[in-house]
Design a protein around this motif. Sequence first.
Motif, PDB file in Angstrom:
ATOM      1  N   UNK A  88       6.756   3.919 -18.061  1.00 46.33           N
ATOM      2  CA  UNK A  88       6.912   4.971 -17.058  1.00 46.33           C
ATOM      3  C   UNK A  88       7.928   6.037 -17.466  1.00 46.33           C
ATOM      4  N   UNK A  89       8.822   5.716 -18.394  1.00 47.45           N
ATOM      5  CA  UNK A  89       9.766   6.687 -18.952  1.00 47.45           C
ATOM      6  C   UNK A  89      10.594   7.416 -17.894  1.00 47.45           C
ATOM      7  N   UNK A  90      10.939   6.725 -16.808  1.00 43.36           N
ATOM      8  CA  UNK A  90      11.688   7.410 -15.752  1.00 43.36           C
ATOM      9  C   UNK A  90      13.151   7.611 -16.131  1.00 43.36           C
ATOM     10  N   UNK A  91      13.751   6.649 -16.823  1.00 46.08           N
ATOM     11  CA  UNK A  91      15.119   6.801 -17.287  1.00 46.08           C
ATOM     12  C   UNK A  91      16.149   6.888 -16.178  1.00 46.08           C
ATOM     13  N   UNK A  92      15.907   6.187 -15.050  1.00 48.66           N
ATOM     14  CA  UNK A  92      16.837   6.285 -13.919  1.00 48.66           C
ATOM     15  C   UNK A  92      17.390   4.938 -13.462  1.00 48.66           C
ATOM     16  N   UNK A  93      16.868   3.837 -13.972  1.00 48.36           N
ATOM     17  CA  UNK A  93      17.271   2.518 -13.467  1.00 48.36           C
ATOM     18  C   UNK A  93      18.759   2.281 -13.657  1.00 48.36           C
ATOM     19  N   UNK A  94      19.299   2.620 -14.836  1.00 44.67           N
ATOM     20  CA  UNK A  94      20.730   2.378 -15.085  1.00 44.67           C
ATOM     21  C   UNK A  94      21.610   3.136 -14.093  1.00 44.67           C
ATOM     22  N   UNK A  95      21.218   4.358 -13.773  1.00 46.87           N
ATOM     23  CA  UNK A  95      21.995   5.144 -12.826  1.00 46.87           C
ATOM     24  C   UNK A  95      21.962   4.568 -11.426  1.00 46.87           C
ATOM     25  N   UNK A  96      20.785   4.098 -11.001  1.00 46.96           N
ATOM     26  CA  UNK A  96      20.655   3.506  -9.671  1.00 46.96           C
ATOM     27  C   UNK A  96      21.440   2.204  -9.590  1.00 46.96           C
TER      28      UNK A  96
END
Length: 246
Positions: A121-129
């Motif tokens: 999915x290449x969202x690249x947001x999990x670490x930030x959340x």
Amino acid sequence: MKILVCITHVPDTTSKINFTDNNTKFDPAGVQFIIGPYDDYALARAIEIKEANAGTTVTVLNVGTADTEPTIRKALAIGADDAIRVNAEPTDSFFVAAQIAEHAKSVGYDLILMGRESIDYNSGVVHGIVGEMLGIPSVSPVMKLDIEGTQAKLAREIEGGKESLEVNLPFVAGCQEPIAEWKIPNMRGIMSARTKPLKVVEPKAVDSGVKLQKFELPPPKGAVKMISADNVAELVTLLKNEAKVL
């Protein structure tokens, strides 16, 4: 030191992707799955830190159903000490981050590593959340990571150059090359992985507010147009009006 490495179970980049049920479900038939390549870098760096610091433990976590366990076992074969599988379909980034944060709260890790993004999915947001949910710093993309006591020294790419940072533990890092060299499990690691603990836990109920409508494949590539080397004007016209890159 306790390190948590979050890994994804993703299709190999050479796999042919198809969808079913009117393009609303991914079809796993015939697809080979691997550890997410960016997660591989995170895991490799975690193992290096473990080898350099006595008493350090590495736990891998995956949000996924039972078919992800071969991928988890590979991470154990590479050198992780134990594993957690959250027994749920990873429906979206918020859901996955909530499961990671829920587990991390119960243990209290000094360092949480994962890839800068998954390659499905290449969202690249999990670490930030995850960082926000835990109330700790989150840094990405991390290209260099050194631990000195209770502090980490990091390097990452920014627009126009590189940035060096110092962050107090605990924190979350989204990793990418060249943070470490990928590690290939040896026979001893593969054999020991069979007996290492793999704990399955049920997911936390989460209302992420995300609803999948459908998947779409990119349009097929068009036919190649051959332009004479001395016909620069036509080439410029095609690049501007058809390819729209000028």
